[in-house]
Design a protein around this motif. Sequence first.
Motif, PDB file in Angstrom:
ATOM      1  N   THR A 100       6.224   0.400  -7.631  1.00  0.00           N
ATOM      2  CA  THR A 100       5.565  -0.029  -6.478  1.00  0.00           C
ATOM      3  C   THR A 100       5.861  -1.643  -6.637  1.00  0.00           C
ATOM      4  OG1 THR A 100       3.531   0.817  -7.019  1.00  0.00           O
ATOM      5  CG2 THR A 100       5.531   2.193  -5.964  1.00  0.00           C
ATOM      6  N   ALA A 137       3.759  -0.839   3.012  1.00  0.00           N
ATOM      7  CA  ALA A 137       3.940   0.287   2.415  1.00  0.00           C
ATOM      8  C   ALA A 137       4.125  -0.290   1.014  1.00  0.00           C
ATOM      9  CB  ALA A 137       5.493   0.528   2.983  1.00  0.00           C
ATOM     10  N   GLY A 158       0.525  -1.361  -0.873  1.00  0.00           N
ATOM     11  CA  GLY A 158      -0.290   0.337  -0.561  1.00  0.00           C
ATOM     12  C   GLY A 158      -0.153   1.246  -1.209  1.00  0.00           C
ATOM     13  N   THR A 159       0.942   1.921  -2.248  1.00  0.00           N
ATOM     14  CA  THR A 159       1.105   2.544  -2.488  1.00  0.00           C
ATOM     15  C   THR A 159       0.412   2.368  -3.990  1.00  0.00           C
ATOM     16  OG1 THR A 159       3.111   3.344  -1.107  1.00  0.00           O
ATOM     17  CG2 THR A 159       2.954   4.284  -3.175  1.00  0.00           C
ATOM     18  N   ARG A 187      -6.689   4.068   5.559  1.00  0.00           N
ATOM     19  CA  ARG A 187      -5.637   3.896   6.081  1.00  0.00           C
ATOM     20  C   ARG A 187      -5.711   3.774   7.394  1.00  0.00           C
ATOM     21  NH1 ARG A 187      -5.897   5.145   1.303  1.00  0.00           N
ATOM     22  NH2 ARG A 187      -5.203   3.656  -0.456  1.00  0.00           N
ATOM     23  N   GLN A 236      -0.066   3.475   7.625  1.00  0.00           N
ATOM     24  CA  GLN A 236      -0.144   3.471   6.118  1.00  0.00           C
ATOM     25  C   GLN A 236       0.267   4.750   5.567  1.00  0.00           C
ATOM     26  OE1 GLN A 236      -3.686   1.120   6.477  1.00  0.00           O
ATOM     27  NE2 GLN A 236      -2.766  -0.514   5.990  1.00  0.00           N
ATOM     28  N   GLN A 260       2.132   5.883   2.696  1.00  0.00           N
ATOM     29  CA  GLN A 260       1.839   5.650   1.301  1.00  0.00           C
ATOM     30  C   GLN A 260       2.132   6.342   0.795  1.00  0.00           C
ATOM     31  OE1 GLN A 260      -1.833   3.571   1.209  1.00  0.00           O
ATOM     32  NE2 GLN A 260      -1.253   1.729   2.598  1.00  0.00           N
TER      33      GLN A 260
END
Length: 492
Positions: A112, A387, A390-391, A442, A446, A449
């Motif tokens: 990611t 995205a 954040g993941t 979040r 979000q 994620q």
Amino acid sequence: MAHATGDPDAAGKRDELKRVLGPGLLLFFIVGDILGAGVYAVTGSMIENVGGMAWLPFILAFVVATLTAFSYLELVTKYPQAAGAALYAHKAFGIHIVTFMVAFAVICSGITSASTSSNVVAGNLLAGLHETFSDADGVGWFDIPTGDTAQLVVALLFMSLLAVINLRGVGESVKLNVVLTLIEMTALAVVIVIGLVAVGAGSAEGDIGNLVVFDDPNEKGWFLAVTVATAIAFFAMVGFEDSVNMVEETKQPERIFPKMMLTGLGVTCLIYILVVVAVIAVLPLDYDSGSEGILLHVVRLGAPGLPIDEIFPYLTVFAVANTALINMLMASRLIYGLAKQQVLPGVLGSVLPGRRSPWAAIVFTTSMTLALIVVVNQMSGNSVVGALSGTTGLLLLCVFAVVNIACLVLKRRADKTFFRAPVWVPVVAAVLCLFLAGPWARTQEQMIQYRIAGVMLAVGIVLWAITFVINKRSGLDTKFSDIDHLAADEGA
């Protein structure tokens, strides 16, 4: 990250790695690994969530990262092998599926993170090419498309190029890392200097006074708004944990590792704060930078009379590409290691006969990355970079929570250690990591994620299950036989 542990032609032989890293090279490695794509990817999002006080989430993310770094330092000086979080989880709990999930979560975070980098590279590279060659702004040779489709295509091509480099067996060179780190720092220094000069000259469109302005567009209240922004900022502070993979190549690690890791975290935090000051000074709080990244616009608007904006995008490409290559090297080598440990299908441990690079693992991780980029790009209403970054943060927050708990468990053992974190440190760090991994940290947008992370981890569980069935039919156990050398790169 993976590093060669011996002669690949000497079966079963594991030579000691050459200890080449002194304090300077180790510090450059840590700073370069943390800087990467983070500050380019998240600065704009943080300002969108808390306004001019975007410097505060960076400081809070620094605190959480530093507390976790204390746990890493105790563990890496106690168990100086290059297997990282998976090794510590296995030493603490001895549950093979837990060790596997920690290792696979680290792999997913690398994928990611590289996907994030590919999108940042695509946006900035297209912007740079547009400045150079377009009719409107450049030499007028041809127009460069900069829309979403063009960015998707460039991101996919970039990841494919990294796969080719990876297949050639390019290992990590600390001297090259120094060069690329200097490029990273130069690019950020340009932003900082432009911001300071613009403030002094009074030519900026922003206002330095906005640094104390709190803005809450999501109406979460100051506490949750800062929490959301801190979770975003955490992506910019990760990378320090990769340095544990250099422990076997570091001179007197028990003496210099703690100083250099904590110094590296402090240096990067200071750079990030100065970058936020520059952005707030040059741009209004409601500025929309589009897909190109907010730092490029600081350069454009802060120094309109200088051609720096034509060079800056290419500097960022080098800086961010370095992070992406490191992430993909790490992910593919860990997949290779898991396959050789017989906890993933053996085919993923295949290597090229000549170059000895783990081609099956590279193809697997690259395929996951390409699929991830396409899927997330097609999900309308979501920021692709937001995205993916954040993941990455979500996955690593969960891994860090496990590492902190492992540190607490392993304190009860009499293993020799050269650095000891106070007992309260891993406790507080674990609580903070879990708090930042929660849904309250979040926005509704979000929440994607969790879906991304869940699907990726599910792929790992399916592969584990397939391997379990295959091993059972062959009379083999699905467990780690040599966890100390999980991250060892036998091939490349």
